[in-house]
Design an enzyme around this catalytic site. Structure first.
Site: not given
Length: 272
Positions: A69, A105, A128, A130-132
């Protein structure tokens, strides 16, 4: 689905661990609406080559999943505000060789927060970075949540994400509890090394009011199963996947399916 032919429009998805969710959702709606389109999932061996293929082969749309992402940002031509605001991409639209990146998202997370009437006064623990995780953190921030903590193994990424939105940071969930716990890591994802693992300790699940897992494969992750067993409000990655896939479908085709058609497509995905 029409017989494969030279005029067929192709859309794809790129993921380290592809699922059939998007494939079934999009192809069901193509057939339902009589479109000469087809959707195929891929696990790229080289991301740069894959995006070059999107451009060079005239592939209309490309969904982007973990862990790509953020890496695709350097490979597109334009960033829609939905992606540039959080430096994360999950959708690419190809207009005659010009690749524009979006992030649906964020839209999905925002809608699910509202649908489940989660109070902005709630404490939130997001696991988390990351991108999400960026899309998720941004959605909670924009919904008015301030008591949010980012738990991440990667200290640099975790602190950076927390600092970006004015949230707290810690290394791991540990013994921490919150009203809302959200898994935004691959823990619990089918086919992964931690497919059978819980992303949060049982103590955190018991203390939570809402248990949220963005992992879409399987629909019933270990965390979602544990949340249901504890009689918590659960929000699954399958729900996220449906909403964001619908947004992608509209971006690719310019057509908005009816609510009944979307429900039928969602049911088709669950049947697999």
């Amino acid at each position: 689905m029409p017989i494969l032919n030279k005029d067929m429009t192709l859309c794809i998805s790129l993921s380290a661990r592809p699922s059939n969710n998007g494939t079934r959702f999009h192809n069901f709606l193509y057939e339902e609406l009589g479109l000469n389109w087809i959707y195929k999932a891929f696990a790229p061996t080289d991301l740069r080559d894959a995006i070059a293929g999107v451009r060079g082969l005239g592939i209309r749309g490309c969904a982007v999943s973990m862990p790509y992402k953020e890496d695709v940002i350097a490979l597109v031509d334009k960033m829609d505000a939905s992606a540039s605001a959080i430096d994360s991409v999950n959708t690419i639209v190809n207009d005659s060789g010009v690749l524009t990146a979006y992030n649906t998202d964020y839209t999905a997370i925002a809608q699910l927060i509202e649908r489940n009437s989660i109070s902005p006064d709630a404490t939130v623990l997001l696991r988390g970075a990351g991108g999400m995780a960026k899309a998720t953190a941004a959605a909670f921030r924009d919904a008015g949540f301030t008591k949010v903590t980012i738990a991440a193994r990667n200290e640099e990424a975790g602190r950076a994400l927390a600092g970006l939105y004015g949230f707290g940071w810690q290394a791991e969930p540990g013994d921490s509890t919150a009203d809302v716990i959200v898994n935004i890591t691959p823990i619990g994802m089918a086919g992964g090394p931690e497919a059978d693992a819980l992303s949060f300790p049982e103590t955190a699940i018991e203390a939570a009011k809402v248990v949220f897992d963005v992992v879409a494969l399987p629909a019933e992750t270990p965390l979602i199963k544990a949340g249901r067993a504890a009689d918590k409000t659960v929000i699954s990655g399958a729900e996220v996947a449906t909403i964001q896939a619908l947004e992608q479908f509209v971006l690719y085709t310019g057509i908005t399916p009816t609510a009944a058609q979307v429900s039928a497509a969602e049911a088709f995905v669950r049947e697999q």
